[in-house]
Design a protein around this motif. Sequence first.
Motif, PDB file in Angstrom:
ATOM      1  N   SER A 172       5.061 -75.825 -24.661  1.00  0.00           N
ATOM      2  CA  SER A 172       3.915 -75.103 -25.229  1.00  0.00           C
ATOM      3  C   SER A 172       4.277 -73.649 -25.510  1.00  0.00           C
ATOM      4  O   SER A 172       3.895 -73.089 -26.543  1.00  0.00           O
ATOM      5  CB  SER A 172       2.722 -75.155 -24.274  1.00  0.00           C
ATOM      6  N   LEU A 173       5.004 -73.039 -24.597  1.00  0.00           N
ATOM      7  CA  LEU A 173       5.440 -71.661 -24.789  1.00  0.00           C
ATOM      8  C   LEU A 173       6.366 -71.556 -26.004  1.00  0.00           C
ATOM      9  O   LEU A 173       6.210 -70.656 -26.845  1.00  0.00           O
ATOM     10  CB  LEU A 173       6.153 -71.146 -23.533  1.00  0.00           C
ATOM     11  N   LEU A 174       7.314 -72.479 -26.125  1.00  0.00           N
ATOM     12  CA  LEU A 174       8.240 -72.449 -27.252  1.00  0.00           C
ATOM     13  C   LEU A 174       7.528 -72.728 -28.575  1.00  0.00           C
ATOM     14  O   LEU A 174       7.864 -72.134 -29.603  1.00  0.00           O
ATOM     15  CB  LEU A 174       9.388 -73.430 -27.032  1.00  0.00           C
ATOM     16  N   ALA A 175       6.537 -73.606 -28.557  1.00  0.00           N
ATOM     17  CA  ALA A 175       5.752 -73.869 -29.775  1.00  0.00           C
ATOM     18  C   ALA A 175       4.992 -72.619 -30.195  1.00  0.00           C
ATOM     19  O   ALA A 175       4.930 -72.287 -31.387  1.00  0.00           O
ATOM     20  CB  ALA A 175       4.795 -75.034 -29.547  1.00  0.00           C
ATOM     21  N   ALA A 176       4.439 -71.908 -29.221  1.00  0.00           N
ATOM     22  CA  ALA A 176       3.731 -70.656 -29.532  1.00  0.00           C
ATOM     23  C   ALA A 176       4.706 -69.615 -30.074  1.00  0.00           C
ATOM     24  O   ALA A 176       4.377 -68.866 -31.008  1.00  0.00           O
ATOM     25  CB  ALA A 176       3.027 -70.131 -28.284  1.00  0.00           C
ATOM     26  N   ALA A 177       5.905 -69.564 -29.511  1.00  0.00           N
ATOM     27  CA  ALA A 177       6.920 -68.626 -29.993  1.00  0.00           C
ATOM     28  C   ALA A 177       7.311 -68.952 -31.428  1.00  0.00           C
ATOM     29  O   ALA A 177       7.468 -68.048 -32.256  1.00  0.00           O
ATOM     30  CB  ALA A 177       8.144 -68.653 -29.077  1.00  0.00           C
ATOM     31  N   ASP A 178       7.485 -70.236 -31.726  1.00  0.00           N
ATOM     32  CA  ASP A 178       7.798 -70.638 -33.095  1.00  0.00           C
ATOM     33  C   ASP A 178       6.693 -70.227 -34.055  1.00  0.00           C
ATOM     34  O   ASP A 178       6.951 -69.650 -35.114  1.00  0.00           O
ATOM     35  CB  ASP A 178       8.000 -72.156 -33.186  1.00  0.00           C
ATOM     36  N   GLU A 179       5.469 -70.530 -33.686  1.00  0.00           N
ATOM     37  CA  GLU A 179       4.335 -70.196 -34.553  1.00  0.00           C
ATOM     38  C   GLU A 179       4.262 -68.693 -34.800  1.00  0.00           C
ATOM     39  O   GLU A 179       4.076 -68.238 -35.933  1.00  0.00           O
ATOM     40  CB  GLU A 179       3.034 -70.690 -33.925  1.00  0.00           C
ATOM     41  N   ALA A 204      12.084 -56.394 -35.671  1.00  0.00           N
ATOM     42  CA  ALA A 204      12.867 -57.253 -34.781  1.00  0.00           C
ATOM     43  C   ALA A 204      14.352 -57.175 -35.108  1.00  0.00           C
ATOM     44  O   ALA A 204      15.196 -57.082 -34.201  1.00  0.00           O
ATOM     45  CB  ALA A 204      12.370 -58.689 -34.878  1.00  0.00           C
ATOM     46  N   LEU A 205      14.694 -57.211 -36.382  1.00  0.00           N
ATOM     47  CA  LEU A 205      16.099 -57.169 -36.779  1.00  0.00           C
ATOM     48  C   LEU A 205      16.740 -55.819 -36.477  1.00  0.00           C
ATOM     49  O   LEU A 205      17.940 -55.748 -36.191  1.00  0.00           O
ATOM     50  CB  LEU A 205      16.254 -57.502 -38.263  1.00  0.00           C
ATOM     51  N   ALA A 206      15.952 -54.758 -36.506  1.00  0.00           N
ATOM     52  CA  ALA A 206      16.489 -53.421 -36.222  1.00  0.00           C
ATOM     53  C   ALA A 206      17.005 -53.317 -34.791  1.00  0.00           C
ATOM     54  O   ALA A 206      17.891 -52.512 -34.505  1.00  0.00           O
ATOM     55  CB  ALA A 206      15.424 -52.362 -36.470  1.00  0.00           C
ATOM     56  N   ASP A 207      16.482 -54.135 -33.903  1.00  0.00           N
ATOM     57  CA  ASP A 207      16.887 -54.089 -32.496  1.00  0.00           C
ATOM     58  C   ASP A 207      18.043 -55.040 -32.183  1.00  0.00           C
ATOM     59  O   ASP A 207      18.598 -54.994 -31.097  1.00  0.00           O
ATOM     60  CB  ASP A 207      15.682 -54.419 -31.604  1.00  0.00           C
ATOM     61  N   ILE A 240      16.681 -66.699 -43.997  1.00  0.00           N
ATOM     62  CA  ILE A 240      17.659 -67.302 -43.086  1.00  0.00           C
ATOM     63  C   ILE A 240      17.754 -66.480 -41.802  1.00  0.00           C
ATOM     64  O   ILE A 240      17.784 -67.037 -40.701  1.00  0.00           O
ATOM     65  CB  ILE A 240      19.036 -67.427 -43.777  1.00  0.00           C
ATOM     66  N   ALA A 241      17.793 -65.154 -41.940  1.00  0.00           N
ATOM     67  CA  ALA A 241      17.858 -64.287 -40.758  1.00  0.00           C
ATOM     68  C   ALA A 241      16.615 -64.484 -39.892  1.00  0.00           C
ATOM     69  O   ALA A 241      16.714 -64.505 -38.664  1.00  0.00           O
ATOM     70  CB  ALA A 241      18.003 -62.827 -41.172  1.00  0.00           C
ATOM     71  N   ALA A 242      15.458 -64.656 -40.516  1.00  0.00           N
ATOM     72  CA  ALA A 242      14.219 -64.890 -39.757  1.00  0.00           C
ATOM     73  C   ALA A 242      14.311 -66.192 -38.967  1.00  0.00           C
ATOM     74  O   ALA A 242      13.885 -66.257 -37.811  1.00  0.00           O
ATOM     75  CB  ALA A 242      13.015 -64.913 -40.700  1.00  0.00           C
ATOM     76  N   ASP A 243      14.877 -67.227 -39.584  1.00  0.00           N
ATOM     77  CA  ASP A 243      15.010 -68.502 -38.876  1.00  0.00           C
ATOM     78  C   ASP A 243      16.020 -68.398 -37.736  1.00  0.00           C
ATOM     79  O   ASP A 243      15.792 -68.926 -36.646  1.00  0.00           O
ATOM     80  CB  ASP A 243      15.412 -69.613 -39.843  1.00  0.00           C
ATOM     81  N   GLU A 244      17.124 -67.704 -37.961  1.00  0.00           N
ATOM     82  CA  GLU A 244      18.105 -67.506 -36.885  1.00  0.00           C
ATOM     83  C   GLU A 244      17.494 -66.672 -35.757  1.00  0.00           C
ATOM     84  O   GLU A 244      17.722 -66.949 -34.578  1.00  0.00           O
ATOM     85  CB  GLU A 244      19.378 -66.846 -37.417  1.00  0.00           C
ATOM     86  N   LEU A 245      16.717 -65.673 -36.113  1.00  0.00           N
ATOM     87  CA  LEU A 245      16.041 -64.855 -35.102  1.00  0.00           C
ATOM     88  C   LEU A 245      15.058 -65.701 -34.297  1.00  0.00           C
ATOM     89  O   LEU A 245      14.964 -65.566 -33.075  1.00  0.00           O
ATOM     90  CB  LEU A 245      15.329 -63.687 -35.771  1.00  0.00           C
ATOM     91  N   ARG A 246      14.340 -66.607 -34.968  1.00  0.00           N
ATOM     92  CA  ARG A 246      13.419 -67.515 -34.278  1.00  0.00           C
ATOM     93  C   ARG A 246      14.183 -68.379 -33.288  1.00  0.00           C
ATOM     94  O   ARG A 246      13.770 -68.552 -32.135  1.00  0.00           O
ATOM     95  CB  ARG A 246      12.680 -68.394 -35.297  1.00  0.00           C
ATOM     96  N   ARG A 247      15.326 -68.912 -33.709  1.00  0.00           N
ATOM     97  CA  ARG A 247      16.135 -69.749 -32.824  1.00  0.00           C
ATOM     98  C   ARG A 247      16.665 -68.949 -31.638  1.00  0.00           C
ATOM     99  O   ARG A 247      16.687 -69.436 -30.502  1.00  0.00           O
ATOM    100  CB  ARG A 247      17.283 -70.390 -33.610  1.00  0.00           C
ATOM    101  N   LEU A 248      17.105 -67.702 -31.899  1.00  0.00           N
ATOM    102  CA  LEU A 248      17.559 -66.828 -30.816  1.00  0.00           C
ATOM    103  C   LEU A 248      16.427 -66.543 -29.833  1.00  0.00           C
ATOM    104  O   LEU A 248      16.629 -66.577 -28.615  1.00  0.00           O
ATOM    105  CB  LEU A 248      18.089 -65.509 -31.375  1.00  0.00           C
ATOM    106  N   ALA A 249      15.251 -66.244 -30.368  1.00  0.00           N
ATOM    107  CA  ALA A 249      14.099 -65.935 -29.508  1.00  0.00           C
ATOM    108  C   ALA A 249      13.756 -67.140 -28.629  1.00  0.00           C
ATOM    109  O   ALA A 249      13.462 -66.986 -27.443  1.00  0.00           O
ATOM    110  CB  ALA A 249      12.900 -65.514 -30.354  1.00  0.00           C
ATOM    111  N   ILE A 257      22.817 -64.810 -35.734  1.00  0.00           N
ATOM    112  CA  ILE A 257      23.111 -66.238 -35.767  1.00  0.00           C
ATOM    113  C   ILE A 257      22.945 -66.764 -34.350  1.00  0.00           C
ATOM    114  O   ILE A 257      23.357 -66.124 -33.395  1.00  0.00           O
ATOM    115  CB  ILE A 257      24.532 -66.513 -36.316  1.00  0.00           C
ATOM    116  N   CYS A 258      22.318 -67.904 -34.237  1.00  0.00           N
ATOM    117  CA  CYS A 258      22.153 -68.534 -32.929  1.00  0.00           C
ATOM    118  C   CYS A 258      23.360 -69.432 -32.689  1.00  0.00           C
ATOM    119  O   CYS A 258      23.657 -70.306 -33.494  1.00  0.00           O
ATOM    120  CB  CYS A 258      20.854 -69.346 -32.895  1.00  0.00           C
ATOM    121  N   LEU A 259      24.046 -69.189 -31.594  1.00  0.00           N
ATOM    122  CA  LEU A 259      25.249 -69.936 -31.270  1.00  0.00           C
ATOM    123  C   LEU A 259      25.045 -70.918 -30.118  1.00  0.00           C
ATOM    124  O   LEU A 259      26.028 -71.421 -29.564  1.00  0.00           O
ATOM    125  CB  LEU A 259      26.390 -68.970 -30.938  1.00  0.00           C
TER     126      LEU A 259
END
Length: 182
Positions: free
Chosen positions: A59-66, A79-82, A149-158, A117-119
């Motif tokens: 549930s937490l991860l679903a909320a983070a994705d949303e 977010a990217l600046a940090d 693409i960067a937004a999606d990678e950032l989502r995966r990292l988060a 990039i999420c590794l």
Amino acid sequence: MPHQARGTSVPPAPQRPGGLDRFNHAAPGAAETALLACCASRRWALRIAAHRPYPDLDSLLAAADEASYDLSAADLAEALADEVSPCLHDGAPQAAQTALAAAHAAYESSFRHAFVICLDGVEAAEQLDRVLTGIRVRMNNEPDEERSIAADELRRLARARLAHLVASHPEPGTPSTAHRVL
């Protein structure tokens, strides 16, 4: 017959709350600080903190994705600046360090933010190749496509950072190891 003591029982030790329980019950400021280490968008962190408690990690991860999908251009830029681009460990060969530094500099010059990039799930021996290949391929993108693409990678990292935050049971507000070293 064995001797049994009457009226004496040892109370069970108090259970330490798990990471999700601790996160759910943390003070708002502490939860927001912990979330900002996962994704540096204030709006993202406030939104996730405001919707506590979460019944489980999914549930937490679903909320983070949303919340990630709802980031505005300004939220994404914040977010990217940090973010810090992945770096090599100190024992990496000088040629690899030079190649990675040059690739990052070219990317940041073109897109004005760190390469993300999420590794997760990538073997350590393959990470450098994955990063360098990712930069080379993504350098050909138009700015809007790369931002997506960067937004999606950032989502995966988060997501990965958030799962680690909850699984490792740190106190909310404790700095986390948010950036990967290759």
